[in-house]
Design an enzyme around this catalytic site. Structure first.
Site, PDB file in Angstrom:
ATOM      1  N   LEU A  78      34.593  52.443  21.712  1.00 23.53           N
ATOM      2  CA  LEU A  78      34.773  53.719  22.256  1.00 23.53           C
ATOM      3  C   LEU A  78      35.315  54.373  21.003  1.00 23.53           C
ATOM      4  CD1 LEU A  78      35.956  53.177  25.833  1.00 23.53           C
ATOM      5  CD2 LEU A  78      33.682  53.463  24.813  1.00 23.53           C
ATOM      6  N   ASP A  79      34.860  55.824  20.984  1.00 25.41           N
ATOM      7  CA  ASP A  79      35.583  56.969  20.117  1.00 25.41           C
ATOM      8  C   ASP A  79      36.802  57.091  20.381  1.00 25.41           C
ATOM      9  OD1 ASP A  79      32.931  57.567  19.212  1.00 25.41           O
ATOM     10  OD2 ASP A  79      32.732  59.181  20.369  1.00 25.41           O
ATOM     11  N   ARG A  80      37.909  57.260  19.527  1.00 24.54           N
ATOM     12  CA  ARG A  80      39.234  57.373  19.680  1.00 24.54           C
ATOM     13  C   ARG A  80      39.643  58.306  20.850  1.00 24.54           C
ATOM     14  NH1 ARG A  80      43.017  61.125  17.945  1.00 24.54           N
ATOM     15  NH2 ARG A  80      41.524  62.283  16.725  1.00 24.54           N
TER      16      ARG A  80
END
Length: 302
Positions: A132-134
């Site tokens: 997942l993106d940050r």
């Protein structure tokens, strides 16, 4: 990993069980054959050509024995949703990168899980199945041995892993449900930015959605990406004219949300060893939950 040889497995060779039944990769088979304790039957080392008999026990050294020394164990908050000897399912908080990178050596999910394993005296190798993106929160699945990692990678390739996200969109999206099939490519002048492109110019990308709430210039959707392209949901909803709220890359920054309002809420997949259906659900983080209450009222979350 230990397997009991029942009537169905009796008469098969070790290779038959490992390769054809369990789906071990050539790479993993090679590693097991080189390991003195890689393939044992009733405690004795055997080759993959060994014929198995009913009542025997086949032991495979697929568990991690070495540590990811480059990942520093750090005591960071992370919620474990599911755990067995093959898998971890965790709820990644927002603002936490999935794995170490430049400028993020000690504040990632990998650091948190290295600490979690260290407290149990277990070796740790970071094998995330999905990322997942940050700034995206929610379910991340981690394989705890090479065999599970290989099986789950094939599960994803065969689209047997189902993902559901909650996304708050700027704008009122219509119709109430739909599917967008629009290829995605990296913009030539950027290493980060992705864009929708024509057929044959990028990677296939398919997103299904259904509207959960719509009011006051906002839409809450449940989104199900059938493919797993980088930034897929962010790019697709921006392409539909309703970017994800707070997404300053594909839409606009928001004063009431310092990140994109995107949460990986559910992950469903067959267990890599037992085949049992596993459903992991991650509760909303506080920032997203409070924003939905403000926009749609408390009844939205009942």
């Amino acid at each position: 990993m230990e397997l009991y040889i029942d009537a169905e497995r009796a008469g098969k060779t070790v290779f038959d069980v490992l390769r054809r039944e369990l789906g071990f990769s050539n790479r993993l088979l090679a590693r097991l054959k080189q390991d003195e304790r890689g393939i044992l039957v009733d405690g004795e080392r055997v080759t993959v050509r060994y014929p198995l008999r009913r009542g025997q026990r086949l032991t495979l050294a697929v568990e991690d024995r070495s540590q990811s020394e480059t990942i520093l164990p750090v005591d960071l908050p992370v919620s474990v949703l599911y755990e067995d000897e093959f898998l971890w399912g965790v709820n990644k908080p927002p603002e936490m990168p999935t794995h170490p990178s430049h400028g993020h050596y000690d504040d990632t999910l990998a650091n948190a899980l290295a600490w979690y394993a260290a407290q149990r005296g277990e070796p740790f190798v970071f094998r995330p199945v999905n990322r997942l993106d940050r700034n995206t929160s929610g379910v991340v699945l981690i394989a705890r041995d090479q065999r599970a990692a290989g099986v789950l990678a094939r599960t994803m390739q065969q689209r047997q892993m189902k993902k559901r996200y909650l996304a708050l969109l700027d704008g009122e999206l219509y119709p109430d449900a739909g599917t967008l099939s629009a290829p995605i490519r990296r913009r030539a002048e950027s290493i980060i930015f992705r864009e929708v492109c024509g057929e044959g110019e990028g990677d296939e990308a398919i997103t299904a959605w259904r509207v959960l709430a719509r009011d006051g210039g906002y839409t809450l959707v449940e989104a199900s990406p059938e493919t797993g392209r980088t930034h897929q949901l962010r790019v697709h909803f921006a392409h539909l004219g309703c970017p994800i709220h707070g997404d300053d890359l594909y839409g606009n920054a928001a004063e009431d949300m310092p990140r994109q309002a995107l949460h990986a809420s559910t992950l469903t997949f067959p267990h890599p060893v037992t085949g049992e259906e596993i459903i992991l659900k991650a509760p909303l983080p506080e920032d997203f939950r409070n924003l939905l209450i403000t926009l749609f009222g408390k009844d939205m979350l009942l």
